[in-house]
Design a protein around this motif. Structure first.
Motif, PDB file in Angstrom:
ATOM      1  N   TRP A  68       0.836  -1.199   0.000  1.00 34.10           N
ATOM      2  CA  TRP A  68       0.000   0.000   0.000  1.00 34.10           C
ATOM      3  C   TRP A  68       0.867   1.243   0.000  1.00 34.10           C
ATOM      4  O   TRP A  68       2.040   1.212   0.345  1.00 34.10           O
ATOM      5  N   TYR A  69       0.255   2.359  -0.408  1.00 26.68           N
ATOM      6  CA  TYR A  69       0.961   3.635  -0.448  1.00 26.68           C
ATOM      7  C   TYR A  69       0.146   4.658   0.345  1.00 26.68           C
ATOM      8  O   TYR A  69      -1.016   4.914   0.030  1.00 26.68           O
ATOM      9  N   ALA A 243       0.082  -1.162 -11.706  1.00 27.03           N
ATOM     10  CA  ALA A 243      -0.861  -0.088 -11.403  1.00 27.03           C
ATOM     11  C   ALA A 243      -0.529   0.600 -10.089  1.00 27.03           C
ATOM     12  O   ALA A 243      -0.576   1.833  -9.985  1.00 27.03           O
ATOM     13  N   LEU A 244      -0.169  -0.180  -9.064  1.00 26.08           N
ATOM     14  CA  LEU A 244       0.168   0.411  -7.773  1.00 26.08           C
ATOM     15  C   LEU A 244       1.413   1.277  -7.889  1.00 26.08           C
ATOM     16  O   LEU A 244       1.463   2.394  -7.350  1.00 26.08           O
ATOM     17  N   ALA A 245       2.436   0.796  -8.587  1.00 22.13           N
ATOM     18  CA  ALA A 245       3.656   1.582  -8.763  1.00 22.13           C
ATOM     19  C   ALA A 245       3.378   2.864  -9.539  1.00 22.13           C
ATOM     20  O   ALA A 245       3.932   3.929  -9.227  1.00 22.13           O
ATOM     21  N   ALA A 246       2.494   2.788 -10.543  1.00 19.30           N
ATOM     22  CA  ALA A 246       2.184   3.962 -11.351  1.00 19.30           C
ATOM     23  C   ALA A 246       1.318   4.967 -10.606  1.00 19.30           C
ATOM     24  O   ALA A 246       1.449   6.181 -10.789  1.00 19.30           O
ATOM     25  N   ALA A 247       0.426   4.466  -9.750  1.00 15.77           N
ATOM     26  CA  ALA A 247      -0.528   5.348  -9.068  1.00 15.77           C
ATOM     27  C   ALA A 247       0.054   6.003  -7.832  1.00 15.77           C
ATOM     28  O   ALA A 247      -0.450   7.053  -7.384  1.00 15.77           O
ATOM     29  N   PRO A 256      -3.993   3.557  -2.061  1.00 12.51           N
ATOM     30  CA  PRO A 256      -4.047   2.417  -2.986  1.00 12.51           C
ATOM     31  C   PRO A 256      -3.388   1.189  -2.378  1.00 12.51           C
ATOM     32  O   PRO A 256      -2.353   1.288  -1.701  1.00 12.51           O
ATOM     33  N   VAL A 257      -3.978   0.019  -2.650  1.00 15.49           N
ATOM     34  CA  VAL A 257      -3.530  -1.239  -2.053  1.00 15.49           C
ATOM     35  C   VAL A 257      -3.491  -2.322  -3.117  1.00 15.49           C
ATOM     36  O   VAL A 257      -4.385  -2.402  -3.973  1.00 15.49           O
ATOM     37  N   THR A 423      -4.929   1.232 -12.838  1.00 17.82           N
ATOM     38  CA  THR A 423      -4.244   2.466 -12.455  1.00 17.82           C
ATOM     39  C   THR A 423      -5.240   3.597 -12.259  1.00 17.82           C
ATOM     40  O   THR A 423      -5.189   4.336 -11.266  1.00 17.82           O
ATOM     41  N   ALA A 424      -6.170   3.736 -13.203  1.00 23.49           N
ATOM     42  CA  ALA A 424      -7.187   4.781 -13.089  1.00 23.49           C
ATOM     43  C   ALA A 424      -8.048   4.574 -11.856  1.00 23.49           C
ATOM     44  O   ALA A 424      -8.425   5.539 -11.163  1.00 23.49           O
ATOM     45  N   PHE A 425      -8.365   3.315 -11.544  1.00 22.21           N
ATOM     46  CA  PHE A 425      -9.150   3.020 -10.335  1.00 22.21           C
ATOM     47  C   PHE A 425      -8.396   3.419  -9.075  1.00 22.21           C
ATOM     48  O   PHE A 425      -8.952   4.056  -8.192  1.00 22.21           O
TER      49      PHE A 425
END
Length: 428
Positions: A68-69, A243-247, A256-257, A423-425
Motif C-alpha cells: 500500500w501507499y 498499477a500500484l507503482a504507477a498510481a 491504494p492497495v 491504475t485509473a481506479f
C-alpha cells in the motif's frame, strides 16, 4: 497488424518475463516485492511496530503480499482502493514422501492442487519449483527450470478408445516419471538440495510443485494472442503491481492497495488466503499506526472499494453453447465485468459504476461476463473480501480460453488494458 491494433509490446513483454520468473506463488511474491522496492516501496515486518510515515510499504507472508501507499496528508479515516488478486494456480504438488516408482521407473508422488485440467499436464516437459524450509526456520526458493519430469500418456495402441473419451485416475495416472531404476528414500530432496546449493540434512520441510518449462509466447498470425502458464492469475498480479507503482503519489484521495493472496484455487481458507485475516489485519494496523480509532477504521472501510481481478472466460468458438448467448467476451476487447446475482461474483450496480468510471478515465473498453444459467458459476476472492471485511467489491478480469490448463490463452492487448484500468481506479 492493423493500425487500430492497440498492442503495447512493452507491457506484455514484461508480463512474459514476470510469468517465466514466477513458477510458484513464492516466486511470484518475491518478484512482486522486487518490483515494488524498485518503485520506492519498503518491506515492513508484521512483528515490528508500525509507524505513521507516508510512502509505499508492503508485508510478505508465504505466497501472499499486501502492499500500500500512504499519501502525505492521509488521515486515519482515509479510505482504501484495493486491487485483489491471487498468486496460485492449479498444478501438481509434491507429497511428503515423494520418492516412488514401479516396474523399473523412478517417479515423484504428487497431490493435485486446485481444479486442475488433468489432460493438459500429459506429455509435457515439467520443471520443479517452490520453497524449502531449513531446520533454522529460513525459507529458500527453488526453481529447476528445465525438463525434469513428465506425466506420460498411454499410447493409443494400448487404449484404442482414448479418442472417444479420456478418463484419468487422479491417483494412478498422474504420477510423473523422472528416471529409471528403483526409488530411493530421500532422493528427490537430495537432488533439490544440490540444485539450491543447500545441505539435504538441513531441509525440514518443503512446498514444491511442478511447472511447465515451455516459455510464454505470442500466438497467431498477428501475434494478437498470448499463450502462457499461470495467466490465472499472475496476469492480474502483474497488472496490479504495475498499477500500484504507477498510481503511488501524494495527490491521491485514497490509499491504494495491492492484495495478492495464496490458496484461491482451493477455497482461500488459510493464513495467506483471502478468507484469512491478513488483509483486514494489515488495513487495521495501517489505520491505527496513523493514530486512528475503531471509529476511524469503520469510516475508512465504509468508503473503501476493492476490484477483485481474476481471469474470466472468453467465448469458445468450438463450444459456444456453454456460454450465455447474450454475453460473449472476446480477447482484446478490454477487461470484463463479472456478474452473478447469486453472489458467486460480488459485483452490483454501484460497483459497475465504479469500474465503468475507471475504464472511461483510462480510455479502456470493457465487456460483461455472466454464466450460462445451465452451468454452475465459478467464484473468486471477491465475495469473500466483501463478506469478511464489509468492503464494497467488484469482480473483474481478463477474458481467456483454457482456464486451469497448464497453458492458457488470452489477448495480447488485454494485459495492458487491464493495468491501465486498474491504475485509473487506484488514482480515484
Amino acid at each position: 497488424m492493423s493500425p487500430a491494433h492497440r498492442f503495447d509490446r512493452g507491457h506484455t513483454d514484461d508480463l512474459i518475463s514476470f510469468i517465466a520468473a514466477s513458477p510458484s506463488p513464492y516466486h511470484a511474491v518475491a518478484n512482486t516485492a522486487a518490483r515494488l522496492e524498485k518503485a520506492g516501496f519498503r518491506q515492513i515486518a508484521e512483528t515490528d511496530a508500525w509507524d505513521a510515515s507516508a510512502g509505499g510499504k508492503f508485508v510478505l507472508r508465504g505466497g501472499a503480499i499486501i502492499a500500500w501507499y500512504v499519501p502525505e496528508g492521509a488521515t486515519a479515516a482515509t479510505p482504501f482502493r484495493i486491487v485483489g488478486a491471487h498468486t496460485d494456480s492449479p498444478n501438481l504438488r509434491v507429497k511428503p514422501l515423494p520418492d516412488t516408482g514401479a516396474h523399473g521407473w523412478r517417479q515423484v508422488a504428487v497431490e493435485l492442487y486446485g481444479g486442475t485440467l488433468l489432460n493438459t499436464w500429459l506429455d509435457r516437459d515439467l520443471g520443479l519449483s517452490g520453497r524449502v524450509t531449513l531446520r533454522d526456520g529460513s525459507n529458500h526458493l527453488v526453481n529447476v527450470d528445465r525438463p525434469l519430469l513428465r506425466v506420460p500418456q498411454l499410447a493409443i495402441h494400448l487404449d484404442r478408445g482414448v479418442n472417444e473419451g479420456l478418463k484419468l485416475d487422479k491417483q494412478r495416472h498422474m504420477t510423473p516419471i523422472w528416471g529409471l531404476g528403483e526409488p530411493r528414500e530421500g532422493d528427490l530432496i537430495r537432488f533439490v538440495a544440490q540444485e539450491a546449493d543447500l545441505v539435504a540434512e538441513d531441509i525440514a520441510g518443503w512446498d514444491l510443485m511442478v511447472h511447465s518449462v515451455e516459455p510464454p509466447a505470442y500466438l497467431g498470425r498477428d501475434r494478437e494472442l498470448l499463450a502462457a502458464p499461470r495467466l490465472d492469475n499472475l496476469l492480474s498480479v502483474h497488472a496490479g503491481t504495475a498499477a500500484l507503482a504507477a498510481a503511488a503519489g501524494d495527490h491521491l484521495p485514497y490509499i491504494p492497495v495491492l492484495a495478492a493472496f495464496d490458496h484461491e484455487e482451493n477455497g482461500s481458507q488459510s493464513d495467506t488466503g483471502a478468507d484469512g485475516p491478513l488483509l483486514g489485519t494489515v488495513l487495521e494496523r495501517s489505520v491505527f499506526a496513523r493514530g486512528g480509532t475503531y471509529e476511524d477504521k469503520a469510516r475508512a472501510f465504509a468508503g473503501t472499494v476493492c476490484l477483485s481481478s481474476d481471469t474470466g472466460h472468453a467465448v469458445h468458438p468450438n463450444y459456444a453453447e456453454h456460454h450465455d448467448p447474450g454475453h460473449h467476451p472476446m480477447p482484446n476487447g478490454g477487461p470484463i465485468l463479472k456478474i452473478n446475482v447469486n453472489q458467486r461474483y460480488a459485483t452490483d450496480g454501484s460497483g459497475r459504476a465504479v469500474f465503468a468510471a475507471a475504464c472511461e478515465r483510462a480510455g479502456v473498453p470493457w465487456q460483461h461476463f455472466v454464466s450460462n444459467n445451465s452451468m454452475p458459476c465459478g467464484t473468486t476472492i471477491g465475495p469473500i473480501t466483501a463478506a469478511r471485511h464489509g468492503i464494497a467489491t467488484v469482480d473483474i478480469g481478463v477474458a481467456c480460453l483454457s482456464m486451469h490448463s497448464a497453458r492458457e490463452l488470452c489477448g495480447s492487448d488485454d494485459p495492458h488494458l487491464l493495468a491501465a484500468a486498474l491504475t485509473a481506479f487506484l488514482e480515484g
